[in-house]
Write an enzyme that holds these catalytic residues in place. Structure first.
Site, short mmCIF file in Angstrom:
data_model
loop_
_atom_site.label_atom_id
_atom_site.label_comp_id
_atom_site.label_asym_id
_atom_site.label_seq_id
_atom_site.Cartn_x
_atom_site.Cartn_y
_atom_site.Cartn_z
N GLU A 104 -13.68 4.10 -1.40
CA GLU A 104 -13.27 5.17 -0.49
C GLU A 104 -13.61 4.52 1.19
OE1 GLU A 104 -11.96 7.75 1.78
OE2 GLU A 104 -11.73 8.15 -0.43
N ASP A 167 -2.21 8.77 0.53
CA ASP A 167 -1.42 9.19 1.87
C ASP A 167 -0.07 8.97 1.54
OD1 ASP A 167 -0.38 9.77 4.08
OD2 ASP A 167 -2.40 9.23 5.19
N LYS A 171 6.69 10.04 7.11
CA LYS A 171 7.70 9.29 7.99
C LYS A 171 8.25 8.07 7.74
CE LYS A 171 5.88 12.05 11.84
NZ LYS A 171 5.23 12.10 13.35
N ASP A 203 1.44 14.45 -4.89
CA ASP A 203 2.21 15.86 -4.79
C ASP A 203 3.17 15.74 -3.83
OD1 ASP A 203 0.67 15.48 -2.55
OD2 ASP A 203 -0.28 17.47 -2.69
N THR A 240 -8.67 19.10 -8.20
CA THR A 240 -9.50 19.03 -6.98
C THR A 240 -9.19 19.97 -5.94
OG1 THR A 240 -8.20 17.22 -6.03
CG2 THR A 240 -9.97 16.46 -7.46
N SER A 241 -9.85 20.09 -4.80
CA SER A 241 -9.44 20.95 -3.82
C SER A 241 -8.12 20.50 -3.28
CB SER A 241 -10.68 21.16 -2.94
OG SER A 241 -10.81 19.96 -2.52
N GLU A 243 -5.72 18.92 -4.68
CA GLU A 243 -4.43 19.28 -5.65
C GLU A 243 -4.37 20.57 -5.54
OE1 GLU A 243 -3.12 18.59 -10.02
OE2 GLU A 243 -5.06 18.00 -9.61
#
Length: 261
Positions: A104, A167, A171, A203, A240-241, A243
């Site tokens: 991370e 991410d 665009k 997603d 997870t929050s 998702e």
């Protein structure tokens, strides 16, 4: 968005690669700050950098030694882009027989993972985790993932590689910043052992199609569910929050599973 710097003569290719992330201000909550100040040395690996001002770089001569870090030889699972640490901490707590590595770049995410790890416990039967019971099978690398896979890990050193909800850079002009690409597939193949598994989830429907095409086209992998097919939801990936927010917004999740030949 700043442009990728123009290469200088003799500059290594990994210094010219478009980054898949943007540096953000590291503001920690009080609990995150306490975890960062008092317990980061239990989890955060000291990565050798290329220069003091390249804080997420990985020196070409540095290697992550899992056996030395964990004090044992065990299957190694790495998650890239662990966010708040919900998935990797749950996995480490549920599978003490495996070693888990979280990658991370954002300091608040790293600190949140450390907070969670301190309450996860190591007993899979303990759903809530006993406060203060630290995980011994989790380490965190705060580093650029592509550089890490290119030269910071020994070849064939991972049993599984997870890339969940990177991410999407929606665009068109930013697509070059997407993490999952044919070049990244080559890096994933380098660090996974034969039979190792590369798991992905997104997603963002269009990015899911791109991921599927990348994995299917990679000669070093075969699609565990047949060329052109997505995978069922990976039961090792907790909700997870992030998702949950995507599902609430009406987006569906694409899961993929590729096996190293």
């Amino acid at each position: 968005m700043p442009e990728t710097p123009k290469p200088t003569v003799g500059e290594a290719p990994h210094l010219r690669r478009p980054l898949s992330y943007v540096r953000r201000t590291a503001r920690l909550t009080p609990s995150q700050q306490r975890a960062w100040d008092t317990r980061r040395h239990q989890y955060l690996v000291d990565v050798r950098r290329e220069a003091e001002d390249r804080v997420l770089s990985v020196h070409p001569d540095w290697r992550f030694d899992a056996a030395a870090e964990f004090g044992r030889t065990a299957p190694v699972v790495m998650e890239i882009g662990t966010g708040l640490g919900e998935c990797v901490v749950h996995a480490a707590a549920s599978h003490p027989e495996r070693d888990h590595v979280a990658v991370e770049v954002y300091t608040p995410g790293v600190a949140s993972t450390i907070v969670r790890a301190g309450h996860a416990g190591t007993d899979p039967a303990d759903a809530g985790g006993a406060p203060g019971q630290e995980l011994t099978n989790l380490r965190i690398l705060q580093a650029d993932a592509a550089a890490l896979l290119e030269h910071g890990l020994p070849a064939a050193s991972l049993d599984e590689l997870w890339v969940f909800f990177p991410d999407p850079w929606p665009k068109q002009r930013h697509h070059k910043r997407r993490l999952v690409s044919p070049e990244f597939a080559d890096l994933a193949a380098r660090v996974l052992r034969p039979g190792g598994v590369w798991r992905l989830a997104t997603d963002w429907a269009e990015y899911g199609e791109v991921m599927l095409a990348v994995g299917d086209a990679a000669e070093q992998f075969h699609n565990a569910h047949g060329t052109g097919n997505v995978a069922p939801r990976f039961d090792g990936r907790v909700m997870t929050s992030f998702e949950r927010k995507g599902l609430t917004a009406g987006r569906s999740v694409t899961d993929l599973e590729f096996v190293r030949r």
